[in-house]
Design a protein around this motif. Sequence first.
Motif, PDB file in Angstrom:
ATOM      1  N   ARG A 156     -31.434  62.889 -16.176  1.00  0.00           N
ATOM      2  CA  ARG A 156     -30.387  63.888 -16.401  1.00  0.00           C
ATOM      3  C   ARG A 156     -30.114  64.686 -15.127  1.00  0.00           C
ATOM      4  N   LEU A 157     -31.177  65.076 -14.434  1.00  0.00           N
ATOM      5  CA  LEU A 157     -31.000  65.868 -13.213  1.00  0.00           C
ATOM      6  C   LEU A 157     -30.342  65.059 -12.105  1.00  0.00           C
ATOM      7  N   ALA A 158     -30.610  63.745 -12.073  1.00  0.00           N
ATOM      8  CA  ALA A 158     -29.950  62.887 -11.075  1.00  0.00           C
ATOM      9  C   ALA A 158     -28.438  62.901 -11.300  1.00  0.00           C
ATOM     10  N   GLU A 159     -28.015  62.980 -12.556  1.00  0.00           N
ATOM     11  CA  GLU A 159     -26.582  63.046 -12.861  1.00  0.00           C
ATOM     12  C   GLU A 159     -25.970  64.360 -12.381  1.00  0.00           C
ATOM     13  N   LEU A 160     -26.808  65.407 -12.327  1.00  0.00           N
ATOM     14  CA  LEU A 160     -26.317  66.739 -11.981  1.00  0.00           C
ATOM     15  C   LEU A 160     -26.515  67.088 -10.507  1.00  0.00           C
ATOM     16  N   GLU A 161     -27.097  66.173  -9.743  1.00  0.00           N
ATOM     17  CA  GLU A 161     -27.461  66.472  -8.352  1.00  0.00           C
ATOM     18  C   GLU A 161     -26.273  66.964  -7.535  1.00  0.00           C
ATOM     19  N   LYS A 162     -25.109  66.373  -7.734  1.00  0.00           N
ATOM     20  CA  LYS A 162     -23.934  66.745  -6.944  1.00  0.00           C
ATOM     21  C   LYS A 162     -22.969  67.646  -7.719  1.00  0.00           C
ATOM     22  N   GLU A 163     -23.419  68.185  -8.858  1.00  0.00           N
ATOM     23  CA  GLU A 163     -22.586  69.105  -9.635  1.00  0.00           C
ATOM     24  C   GLU A 163     -22.322  70.369  -8.814  1.00  0.00           C
ATOM     25  N   ARG A 164     -21.051  70.691  -8.598  1.00  0.00           N
ATOM     26  CA  ARG A 164     -20.708  71.834  -7.753  1.00  0.00           C
ATOM     27  C   ARG A 164     -20.563  73.133  -8.530  1.00  0.00           C
ATOM     28  N   ARG A 165     -20.453  73.028  -9.847  1.00  0.00           N
ATOM     29  CA  ARG A 165     -20.363  74.245 -10.655  1.00  0.00           C
ATOM     30  C   ARG A 165     -21.755  74.854 -10.855  1.00  0.00           C
ATOM     31  N   THR A 166     -21.806  76.146 -11.071  1.00  0.00           N
ATOM     32  CA  THR A 166     -23.053  76.807 -11.436  1.00  0.00           C
ATOM     33  C   THR A 166     -23.511  76.266 -12.786  1.00  0.00           C
ATOM     34  N   MET A 167     -24.799  76.006 -12.916  1.00  0.00           N
ATOM     35  CA  MET A 167     -25.354  75.412 -14.137  1.00  0.00           C
ATOM     36  C   MET A 167     -26.259  76.399 -14.863  1.00  0.00           C
ATOM     37  N   VAL A 168     -26.127  76.466 -16.178  1.00  0.00           N
ATOM     38  CA  VAL A 168     -26.964  77.337 -16.994  1.00  0.00           C
ATOM     39  C   VAL A 168     -27.807  76.469 -17.928  1.00  0.00           C
ATOM     40  N   PHE A 169     -29.116  76.721 -17.937  1.00  0.00           N
ATOM     41  CA  PHE A 169     -30.049  75.985 -18.776  1.00  0.00           C
ATOM     42  C   PHE A 169     -30.831  76.963 -19.655  1.00  0.00           C
ATOM     43  N   PHE A 170     -31.365  76.457 -20.762  1.00  0.00           N
ATOM     44  CA  PHE A 170     -32.352  77.184 -21.544  1.00  0.00           C
ATOM     45  C   PHE A 170     -33.696  76.499 -21.346  1.00  0.00           C
ATOM     46  N   GLU A 171     -34.782  77.243 -21.470  1.00  0.00           N
ATOM     47  CA  GLU A 171     -36.102  76.639 -21.402  1.00  0.00           C
ATOM     48  C   GLU A 171     -37.121  77.514 -22.114  1.00  0.00           C
ATOM     49  N   ALA A 172     -38.147  76.885 -22.683  1.00  0.00           N
ATOM     50  CA  ALA A 172     -39.251  77.618 -23.299  1.00  0.00           C
ATOM     51  C   ALA A 172     -40.145  78.172 -22.196  1.00  0.00           C
ATOM     52  N   PRO A 173     -40.739  79.341 -22.382  1.00  0.00           N
ATOM     53  CA  PRO A 173     -41.533  79.956 -21.299  1.00  0.00           C
ATOM     54  C   PRO A 173     -42.697  79.094 -20.831  1.00  0.00           C
ATOM     55  N   HIS A 174     -43.363  78.371 -21.744  1.00  0.00           N
ATOM     56  CA  HIS A 174     -44.516  77.568 -21.324  1.00  0.00           C
ATOM     57  C   HIS A 174     -44.111  76.303 -20.579  1.00  0.00           C
ATOM     58  N   ARG A 175     -42.810  75.977 -20.581  1.00  0.00           N
ATOM     59  CA  ARG A 175     -42.342  74.803 -19.838  1.00  0.00           C
ATOM     60  C   ARG A 175     -41.511  75.190 -18.615  1.00  0.00           C
ATOM     61  N   LEU A 176     -41.475  76.487 -18.296  1.00  0.00           N
ATOM     62  CA  LEU A 176     -40.614  76.945 -17.208  1.00  0.00           C
ATOM     63  C   LEU A 176     -41.046  76.385 -15.859  1.00  0.00           C
TER      64      LEU A 176
END
Length: 285
Positions: A156-176
Amino acid sequence: MAPAAAGGFGGQIVLAATPIGNLGDASPRLIELMTSADIVAAEDTRRFHHLAQALGLKVAGRVVSYHEHNEDVKTAELLAEVRAGKTLLMVSDAGMPAVSDPGFRLVEAAVAEDLVVTAAPGPSAVLTALALSGLPTDRFTFEGFLPRKPGERASRLAELEKERRTMVFFEAPHRLAPMLRALADAFGQDRRAAVARELTKLHEEVRRGTLLELLEWAEGQVRGEIAVVVGGAAEDAPARAVDHVASVQELERGGLRLKDAVAAIAERERLPKRELYAAVLEARR
């Protein structure tokens, strides 16, 4: 007042945003809907009743659970109530329903039947984190939670490597920390980012820096609801005709006519042929 539903039905679905932390963010419309709606579809009925109690409200309508594990069964039942003229209030545990929370399937099915769907907007962890991040807000994309499995996450991150827009993600604290490490591996340690936790709550905190700096901070114990905002990739420098003169000359030495060599390189590098041709002629001088 919401418009009448198509086909003469008077029912409607109202998606209402609930506080993401601070009870003071409950809007007057949310409060009115909580006390007047015929039915309340809540992601967690206990949390909804706790919210109503904290706000000092008496809920008159029927409260039913609506979450990812019962959406298939409950959607048809709820739409039948709307078709019968009822007002259905849809709420998630926090923030806006249907955005990384239950509600999309209900909206999708209602729209297919041309039933009225409206919203009582309000708190949003996505927009709050974006606004506080200090990163560009003119164009952004919400990516939700990344896959947990390392291989799927890397893909998934490889698909986003060249994304020029700001990206917002959610994550659980123990996986941050593992998430930030994966982001640094995919986007580079120097990519600018921000971690927002416990938004609108007593211990709200927004950390800003490079992915490496944030990773070093997150190696300690981080608690609370987490949103991660990552700056987009830098724009590639525009291609210049002069940088590809040597490639044209190499094709010429291989036997191609100048015109054909220019056409081949211009197409490959997405350059205007006229500019590349002029650059080659200038180099010959």
